[in-house]
Design a protein around this motif. Structure first.
Motif, PDB file in Angstrom:
ATOM      1  N   GLU A   1      23.736 -68.564  29.582  1.00 22.63           N
ATOM      2  CA  GLU A   1      22.935 -68.817  30.791  1.00 22.63           C
ATOM      3  C   GLU A   1      22.376 -70.232  30.716  1.00 22.63           C
ATOM      4  OE1 GLU A   1      19.663 -66.001  30.653  1.00 22.63           O
ATOM      5  OE2 GLU A   1      18.969 -66.740  28.743  1.00 22.63           O
TER       6      GLU A   1
ATOM      7  N   ALA B   1      11.935 -59.227  29.391  1.00 27.97           N
ATOM      8  CA  ALA B   1      11.219 -60.341  28.765  1.00 27.97           C
ATOM      9  C   ALA B   1       9.712 -60.103  28.578  1.00 27.97           C
ATOM     10  CB  ALA B   1      11.485 -61.612  29.555  1.00 27.97           C
TER      11      ALA B   1
ATOM     12  N   ARG C   1      22.574 -65.035  24.982  1.00 25.52           N
ATOM     13  CA  ARG C   1      23.235 -64.925  26.290  1.00 25.52           C
ATOM     14  C   ARG C   1      23.927 -66.226  26.672  1.00 25.52           C
ATOM     15  NH1 ARG C   1      19.166 -61.325  29.965  1.00 25.52           N
ATOM     16  NH2 ARG C   1      18.478 -59.984  28.286  1.00 25.52           N
TER      17      ARG C   1
ATOM     18  N   ARG D   1      21.121 -50.067  33.904  1.00 28.42           N
ATOM     19  CA  ARG D   1      20.308 -51.205  34.341  1.00 28.42           C
ATOM     20  C   ARG D   1      20.155 -52.324  33.315  1.00 28.42           C
ATOM     21  NH1 ARG D   1      15.643 -50.699  31.083  1.00 28.42           N
ATOM     22  NH2 ARG D   1      14.827 -48.563  30.945  1.00 28.42           N
TER      23      ARG D   1
ATOM     24  N   THR E   1      19.729 -56.880  42.331  1.00 28.21           N
ATOM     25  CA  THR E   1      18.973 -57.708  41.403  1.00 28.21           C
ATOM     26  C   THR E   1      19.011 -59.181  41.813  1.00 28.21           C
ATOM     27  OG1 THR E   1      18.963 -58.535  39.127  1.00 28.21           O
ATOM     28  CG2 THR E   1      21.033 -57.694  39.899  1.00 28.21           C
TER      29      THR E   1
ATOM     30  N   THR F   1       9.579 -64.213  21.469  1.00 30.89           N
ATOM     31  CA  THR F   1      10.903 -64.831  21.363  1.00 30.89           C
ATOM     32  C   THR F   1      11.499 -65.332  22.679  1.00 30.89           C
ATOM     33  OG1 THR F   1      11.863 -62.639  21.686  1.00 30.89           O
ATOM     34  CG2 THR F   1      11.574 -63.381  19.391  1.00 30.89           C
TER      35      THR F   1
ATOM     36  N   TYR G   1      14.295 -67.166  24.464  1.00 28.81           N
ATOM     37  CA  TYR G   1      15.643 -67.489  23.971  1.00 28.81           C
ATOM     38  C   TYR G   1      15.957 -68.957  24.268  1.00 28.81           C
ATOM     39  CZ  TYR G   1      16.444 -62.386  23.743  1.00 28.81           C
ATOM     40  OH  TYR G   1      16.377 -61.040  23.467  1.00 28.81           O
TER      41      TYR G   1
ATOM     42  N   TYR H   1      26.747 -56.237  33.889  1.00 28.63           N
ATOM     43  CA  TYR H   1      25.783 -55.445  34.656  1.00 28.63           C
ATOM     44  C   TYR H   1      25.457 -56.139  35.982  1.00 28.63           C
ATOM     45  CZ  TYR H   1      21.157 -54.701  36.509  1.00 28.63           C
ATOM     46  OH  TYR H   1      20.116 -54.547  37.383  1.00 28.63           O
TER      47      TYR H   1
HETATM   48  N1  USQ Z   1      14.640 -63.456  27.514  1.00 23.95           N
HETATM   49  C1  USQ Z   1      14.037 -64.217  26.524  1.00 23.95           C
HETATM   50  N2  USQ Z   1      13.532 -63.557  25.447  1.00 23.95           N
HETATM   51  C2  USQ Z   1      13.586 -62.205  25.308  1.00 23.95           C
HETATM   52  C3  USQ Z   1      14.184 -61.440  26.337  1.00 23.95           C
HETATM   53  C4  USQ Z   1      14.702 -62.100  27.432  1.00 23.95           C
HETATM   54  O1  USQ Z   1      13.964 -65.441  26.612  1.00 23.95           O
HETATM   55  O2  USQ Z   1      13.100 -61.696  24.283  1.00 23.95           O
HETATM   56  C5  USQ Z   1      15.171 -64.156  28.701  1.00 23.95           C
HETATM   57  C6  USQ Z   1      16.656 -63.895  28.966  1.00 23.95           C
HETATM   58  O3  USQ Z   1      17.466 -64.778  28.230  1.00 23.95           O
HETATM   59  C7  USQ Z   1      16.733 -64.104  30.471  1.00 23.95           C
HETATM   60  C8  USQ Z   1      15.358 -63.702  30.977  1.00 23.95           C
HETATM   61  O4  USQ Z   1      14.503 -63.651  29.833  1.00 23.95           O
HETATM   62  O5  USQ Z   1      16.911 -65.452  30.765  1.00 23.95           O
HETATM   63  C9  USQ Z   1      15.331 -62.350  31.640  1.00 23.95           C
HETATM   64  O6  USQ Z   1      15.879 -61.418  30.743  1.00 23.95           O
HETATM   65  P1  USQ Z   1      15.423 -59.877  30.792  1.00 23.95           P
HETATM   66  O7  USQ Z   1      16.010 -59.181  29.622  1.00 23.95           O
HETATM   67  O8  USQ Z   1      13.971 -59.789  31.006  1.00 23.95           O
HETATM   68  O9  USQ Z   1      16.067 -59.407  32.167  1.00 23.95           O
HETATM   69  P2  USQ Z   1      17.590 -59.218  32.616  1.00 23.95           P
HETATM   70  O10 USQ Z   1      18.502 -59.005  31.480  1.00 23.95           O
HETATM   71  O11 USQ Z   1      17.918 -60.334  33.548  1.00 23.95           O
HETATM   72  O12 USQ Z   1      17.540 -57.860  33.411  1.00 23.95           O
HETATM   73  C10 USQ Z   1      16.314 -57.277  33.891  1.00 23.95           C
HETATM   74  C11 USQ Z   1      16.556 -55.800  34.129  1.00 23.95           C
HETATM   75  C12 USQ Z   1      17.602 -55.637  35.219  1.00 23.95           C
HETATM   76  C13 USQ Z   1      17.172 -56.395  36.456  1.00 23.95           C
HETATM   77  C14 USQ Z   1      16.910 -57.854  36.130  1.00 23.95           C
HETATM   78  C15 USQ Z   1      16.324 -58.634  37.278  1.00 23.95           C
HETATM   79  O13 USQ Z   1      16.960 -55.163  32.926  1.00 23.95           O
HETATM   80  O14 USQ Z   1      17.801 -54.267  35.487  1.00 23.95           O
HETATM   81  O15 USQ Z   1      18.184 -56.321  37.427  1.00 23.95           O
HETATM   82  O16 USQ Z   1      15.917 -57.917  35.076  1.00 23.95           O
HETATM   83  S1  USQ Z   1      16.829 -60.316  37.237  1.00 23.95           S
HETATM   84  O17 USQ Z   1      16.566 -60.866  35.894  1.00 23.95           O
HETATM   85  O18 USQ Z   1      16.115 -61.013  38.251  1.00 23.95           O
HETATM   86  O19 USQ Z   1      18.261 -60.329  37.470  1.00 23.95           O
END
Ligand code: USQ
Length: 414
Positions: free
Chosen positions: A353, A262, A351, A125, A169, A277, A279, A206
């Protein structure tokens, strides 16, 4: 003849009041029952009186260790979890240890159990994990897609009328410059019209596995008329659900750069005095929902299964926020509660994005089934802080693995 008619009455009665006919009493199989969502979903279904069968191979536990991390909430072994569950509630779960991507193992489990509904949460995930290199990309791609294919074939062969509830997702859609519908949309092109799946633009290996799964599920639905709910879930946050409150049996809670998401990460950072943090520019906007609400939505989908032969898509999130907004909300809530203002420090985005973009996804179908959010996000954040302060020492030990190191563009061939 008399025997036959009595038998027929019993049969009819059984049909009317069978587990299938009464959506409040079902046999629910949860694939990935040991995970962040799997465990609290199992608690919800058990407490409702449903029978729960679980499958897990404990890959998440193993892979989290691979990056020198662990769950902030201390979670016992699965056997211990089952023991404690029995002590606290008197209830039990039938459990199979194994890999859903192993077709023999999985078909055998399905033949034995014949569930009414199967919730598929047994996929890798983490987006960052899938971007750590070719090995992790392949592992994610193969295991995720094969597990869903195994599920499709096993359902077709053993319980073709069962409900497949598959976790996809919101990230499947990406961040297009137009509104996002719930799965399908009306399109007119060169003067002709159709109702088609919305184009997908995922942002990690993923997230692409989930797109491929959705395509495969749609095709399976056309081939064999399986009942399928494909859930486009947003980012989940939180430590608690009603049943976790009642039993004290926590789910896992990850905060490292690979497995933490996040808002959970932001709360952990504030708790131990690390900068929060976002990003890059921090305008990345995503749908978010609490663990409690995620479980409520999945449960609603289970209690209101699709019609025979229906493939439906739910966008499952409460509200959308930019990570910048979330960071400042976490900062504010912490400052109000603990009289100390955490720092927000933007870090270079690991990332690939869009950091500023349009975002307007629909999310109406679950609301039509009766879904209402349980709490304001700020109130949930307060609860997360309370729990994380209890486990502050465990967060301190993870300080080295919190800052982002997995750089999308540098994903190595190893
Ligand atoms: N982000 C930050 N700072 C951080 C961590 C993340 O700015 O310290 C940003 C990322 O760049 C991204 C966003 O927050 O733009 C979301 O990142 P995330 O790590 O919270 O989530 P993501 O990698 O997208 O994946 C998580 C789950 C995944 C699920 C998804 C739903 O791990 O299993 O499918 O959220 S979604 O994001 O709607 O695709």
């Amino acid at each position: 003849m008399k025997h036959l008619s009595i038998f027929s009455i019993f049969w009819l009665f059984g049909k009317l009041f069978s587990l299938k006919g009464n959506p409040d009493k079902m046999k629910v199989m949860i694939l990935g029952i040991d995970g962040y969502i799997g465990w609290p979903l199992a608690l919800r279904e058990l407490m409702k009186g449903n029978e729960v069968v679980g499958v897990d191979n404990f890959f998440t536990r193993k892979r989290v260790k691979e990056v020198n991390s662990e769950s902030v909430t201390p979670i016992p072994s699965f056997q211990q979890r089952l023991k404690k569950l029995k002590e606290k509630t008197g209830k039990s779960i039938t459990f199979y240890r194994g890999d859903v991507a192993d077709p023999k193992f999985f078909l055998e489990v399905m033949r034995r159990e014949k569930p009414d509904a199967i919730v598929h949460l047994a996929e890798q995930r983490s987006a960052p994990y899938s971007m750590r290199g070719l090995r992790q990309a392949t592992d994610t791609m193969v295991k995720n897609i094969v597990s869903t294919l195994n599920l499709i074939y096993a359902v077709k062969d053993t319980v073709p009328n069962a409900h497949i509830l598959k976790l996809g997702t919101m990230g499947e859609y990406g961040t297009p410059n137009i509104d996002i519908p719930e799965g399908f949309f009306d399109i007119e092109y060169n003067g002709r019209k159709d109702f088609l799946p919305f184009p997908k633009q995922a942002g990690s290996w993923y997230h692409w596995t989930k797109v491929h799964d959705s395509n495969n599920l749609m095709f399976a639905n056309r081939l064999w008329k399986l009942r399928i709910t494909d859930v486009m879930q947003g980012v989940v946050y939180g430590t608690r659900t009603k049943e976790i409150d009642q039993t004290g049996l926590f789910s896992r809670f990850d905060i490292d750069e690979v497995w933490g998401t996040a808002l959970n990460r932001f709360c952990a950072q504030a708790t131990v005095g690390l900068p929060i943090t976002p990003y890059g520019k921090g305008g990345q906007t995503r749908g978010f929902l609490s663990l409690e609400d995620s479980i409520t939505c999945l449960d609603l989908a289970l209690s209101n299964p699709p019609k025979e032969g229906e493939y439906r898509v739910f966008n499952q999130f409460d509200e959308h926020y930019s990570v910048r907004e979330l960071a400042s909300m976490v900062q504010q809530v912490y400052a109000e509660a603990y009289k100390k203002t955490p720092e927000i420090r933007s870090v270079p985005n690991p990332r690939l994005e869009a950091e500023e973009h349009y975002y307007n996804p629909a999310h109406e179908k679950l609301a039509k089934l009766g879904y209402r959010r349980s709490k304001e996000l700020r109130d949930e954040v307060k609860i997360i802080f309370r729990d994380l302060r209890t486990y502050r020492r465990r967060i301190e030990k993870l300080k080295e693995v919190i800052n982002p190191r997995t750089i999308w563009k540098d994903s190595p061939t190893k």
